[in-house]
Design a protein around this motif. Structure first.
Motif, PDB file in Angstrom:
ATOM      1  N   THR A  10     -17.174  14.591 -38.761  1.00 21.39           N
ATOM      2  CA  THR A  10     -18.467  13.548 -38.359  1.00 21.39           C
ATOM      3  C   THR A  10     -18.562  13.269 -37.082  1.00 21.39           C
ATOM      4  N   TYR A  11     -19.344  14.449 -35.813  1.00 24.90           N
ATOM      5  CA  TYR A  11     -19.555  14.295 -35.473  1.00 24.90           C
ATOM      6  C   TYR A  11     -20.765  13.834 -34.775  1.00 24.90           C
ATOM      7  N   THR A  12     -20.895  12.242 -33.520  1.00 27.99           N
ATOM      8  CA  THR A  12     -21.900  11.741 -33.306  1.00 27.99           C
ATOM      9  C   THR A  12     -22.208  12.190 -32.182  1.00 27.99           C
ATOM     10  N   ALA A  13     -23.121  12.564 -32.141  1.00 28.40           N
ATOM     11  CA  ALA A  13     -23.959  12.603 -30.296  1.00 28.40           C
ATOM     12  C   ALA A  13     -24.380  11.786 -29.603  1.00 28.40           C
ATOM     13  N   THR A  14     -25.335  11.716 -28.742  1.00 25.38           N
ATOM     14  CA  THR A  14     -25.667  10.879 -27.944  1.00 25.38           C
ATOM     15  C   THR A  14     -26.747  11.575 -28.146  1.00 25.38           C
ATOM     16  N   SER A  15     -28.198  11.135 -27.961  1.00 27.57           N
ATOM     17  CA  SER A  15     -29.442  11.193 -28.076  1.00 27.57           C
ATOM     18  C   SER A  15     -30.011  12.639 -26.733  1.00 27.57           C
TER      19      SER A  15
END
Length: 100
Positions: A10-15
């Motif tokens: 799971t990769y969470t980028a910034t907005s």
């Protein structure tokens, strides 16, 4: 019975970086699918949180996954470009059995 090695990341980028990550992940997936030990590589973007991506990878064994991590394209696209754009990254690995 067939065995395989599965990875769920799971990769969470910034907005600010999510759309860039969304354009880079398919490039990484395309190159990864060509690896000798790769069985499948899919990328999905969360429908409610557009900063979150799930990557499901399947390899013939753990050595094939390590070869993926050592590959030029993973080092260049993944480590060098995508990972610095992330706010968070979680990777789980599983040994699996069953039909492919």
């Amino acid at each position: 019975m067939t065995t395989h090695f599965t990875v769920i990341a799971t990769y969470t980028a910034t907005s600010d970086t999510a759309d860039v990550v969304a354009t880079l992940l398919p490039l990484l997936a395309e190159a990864s699918r060509k690896e000798d030990g790769n069985i499948s590589y899919t990328v999905a973007r969360d429908l409610e949180d557009l900063t979150r991506f799930t990557i499901a990878e399947r390899y013939v064994d753990a050595a094939a996954f390590q070869a993926h991590r050592d590959s030029e394209h993973f080092q260049r696209i993944g480590v060098g470009t995508i990972i610095p754009l992330l706010a968070d990254r979680v990777v789980f690995a599983y040994a699996g059995t069953g039909e492919l």
